[in-house]
Design an enzyme around this catalytic site. Structure first.
Site, PDB file in Angstrom:
ATOM      1  N   GLU A  52      79.565   3.322  60.145  1.00  0.00           N
ATOM      2  CA  GLU A  52      78.128   3.583  60.056  1.00  0.00           C
ATOM      3  C   GLU A  52      77.752   4.695  61.039  1.00  0.00           C
ATOM      4  OE1 GLU A  52      74.093   0.814  60.501  1.00  0.00           O
ATOM      5  OE2 GLU A  52      75.944   0.218  61.502  1.00  0.00           O
ATOM      6  N   LYS A 137      70.104   3.243  54.350  1.00  0.00           N
ATOM      7  CA  LYS A 137      69.979   1.831  54.716  1.00  0.00           C
ATOM      8  C   LYS A 137      68.563   1.347  54.420  1.00  0.00           C
ATOM      9  CE  LYS A 137      71.265  -1.210  58.567  1.00  0.00           C
ATOM     10  NZ  LYS A 137      71.813  -1.243  59.944  1.00  0.00           N
ATOM     11  N   CYS A 171      76.202  -2.053  57.465  1.00  0.00           N
ATOM     12  CA  CYS A 171      76.022  -3.050  58.519  1.00  0.00           C
ATOM     13  C   CYS A 171      75.261  -4.284  58.028  1.00  0.00           C
ATOM     14  CB  CYS A 171      75.340  -2.391  59.714  1.00  0.00           C
ATOM     15  SG  CYS A 171      75.544  -3.275  61.280  1.00  0.00           S
TER      16      CYS A 171
END
Length: 337
Positions: A52, A137, A171
Site C-alpha cells: 500500500e 481506497k 489494507c
C-alpha cells in the site's frame, strides 16, 4: 457438434514484495520498485504485488503527532505524490512491459484538480505496460482520514490478466464484506491485498495476525488465491518519526507489524510468509485449484440465495461538481433535424 472450450485457468508464479519505500523520495522509490520488478520477473514471477502507498510514504505522523504538528509532513507527502498520467507511473508501466509481468502497486495519488487532495490508490498495470485500472481506497482507516480522501465505486472491478481475473483492495478495505463480495461476484480468482506495516496500532492489536486472518477469510470464502504485499519499517522511517520524539522508537520497532504471503483457495498458506523483514515471497499458483472447493461453498453461485439477498454496486464516477454547459440557441433559419 462443435467442441466446447474449457475455461482458461492458468498456472503462474506470483511475487509479493515486502519492502519499505525510500521515505518521501519518489524518484528513488520508483527506481527501487522497477528493480524489484526486474528481480521478481527474473525469478519467474508473472505477477508482482507491492505494498500500500509504496510510492512513497505512509503518513505515520497521523498516529504520532497532533494534526497541527503533522501539517508540514502532509505537505511533504503531497509534494512527493504522483499523478496517474505522470512520468513516475509511466516508468512503472515500462518496467511491467519490459519484464512481461502484471504489477499491482500502491501510490499516493494527487488529485488532478484539487490542490492538496490525495488518494490512497492501487494501480493495476498489465504485462503489456498498459494501465488496466486504478482503485482509490474507499474509506481511509481511522487516523488516515487526516491524509486521504475516499474513492468511489467506479474502481470496484476485476481485471483480465494473464494470471487470471484479478481484483485488489487496500489494507482495511479487506474487512469490508460488501466490497469483497462485489469483486467475487465479477469472477475474481486472484486477489491482491496490500498493506502497510502498522506498529503504531493499539498494543493489543497484532497487525501481522490481523493481515493473515483477513487474507485467509477472503480466500476461504471466495475459493481463490490471495496475494498479500505489506510494507516494512526502515530505519530511515524510524529516524524521521523519532527526531524530536525519541519515545516513538520503541513503538515503531514493535514486532509482528507486517505480514506478506500467499493463501490458497482452502485458506492455507502457500510456502512461508515474511514477517517484518524485507524480501519477496514467491508462490506457484494453479487456478484449477479453485474448482473443487466450490463444491462446499460457492457463495457467488449455488451456495447463496439471490432470491433473498441482493447487492447493488454504484460504479458511477464521482466529481466535486457536475457542469452542464448552456446549449447554443438554434438559428431560426436552420432546419431542425
Amino acid at each position: 457438434m462443435s467442441e466446447i472450450s474449457a475455461p482458461v485457468l492458468p498456472r503462474s508464479r506470483v511475487a509479493a514484495v515486502q519492502a519499505a519505500p525510500v521515505f518521501l523520495d519518489t524518484a528513488r522509490t520508483v527506481d527501487k520498485a522497477c528493480a524489484l520488478i526486474a528481480e521478481a520477473a527474473g525469478n519467474g514471477a508473472k505477477l508482482v504485488a507491492f505494498p500500500e502507498v509504496f510510492v512513497s510514504a505512509y503518513p505515520y505522523w497521523n498516529w504520532l503527532m497532533t494534526p497541527i504538528e503533522g501539517a508540514d509532513w502532509h505537505e511533504r507527502l503531497y509534494r512527493a505524490s504522483v499523478r496517474v498520467d505522470g512520468p513516475e507511473v509511466a516508468a512503472l508501466c515500462d518496467a511491467a512491459r519490459d519484464h512481461d509481468c502484471t504489477v499491482v502497486i500502491g501510490i499516493n495519488e494527487r488529485d488532478p484538480v484539487s490542490v492538496g487532495t490525495l488518494y490512497n490508490s492501487n494501480l493495476i498495470i498489465g504485462a503489456d505496460g498498459r494501465l488496466l485500472g486504478r482503485h482509490r481506497k474507499l474509506v481511509p482507516t481511522w487516523a488516515e482520514k487526516l491524509t486521504w480522501a475516499g474513492g468511489d465505486g467506479s474502481s470496484i472491478r476485476v481485471h483480465d490478466t494473464p494470471v487470471g481475473p484479478l481484483g485488489t483492495l487496500a489494507c482495511g478495505e479487506n474487512t469490508n464484506t460488501l466490497a469483497r463480495f462485489a469483486l467475487l461476484s465479477q469472477g475474481e480468482l486472484v486477489h491482491v491485498a496490500n498493506y502497510i506495516a502498522l506498529p503504531v496500532a493499539p498494543a493489543s492489536y497484532n497487525m501481522a495476525e490481523a493481515i493473515r486472518i483477513r487474507a485467509t477469510a477472503h480466500s476461504f470464502e471466495g475459493k481463490l488465491f490471495t496475494i498479500v504485499a505489506c510494507s516494512a519499517i526502515s530505519e530511515e522511517i524510524v529516524a524521521a518519526m523519532t527526531a524530536d520524539r525519541p519515545l516513538n522508537r520503541d513503538l515503531l520497532l514493535r514486532p509482528n507489524s507486517a505480514w506478506s504471503g500467499v493463501i490458497d483457495p482452502h485458506g492455507h498458506p502457500v510456502g512461508d510468509p515474511l514477517i517484518d523483514e524485507e524480501g519477496i515471497v514467491y508462490a506457484d499458483i494453479d487456478l484449477g485449484e479453485c474448482i473443487r472447493p466450490k463444491l462446499m461453498h460457492d457463495i457467488i453461485g449455488g451456495y447463496n440465495r439471490f432470491d433473498i439477498f441482493n447487492l447493488t454496486v454504484d460504479r458511477t464516477p464521482r466529481a466535486s461538481a457536475l457542469f452542464v454547459d448552456e446549449v447554443p440557441p438554434v438559428d431560426p433559419g436552420e432546419e431542425t433535424p
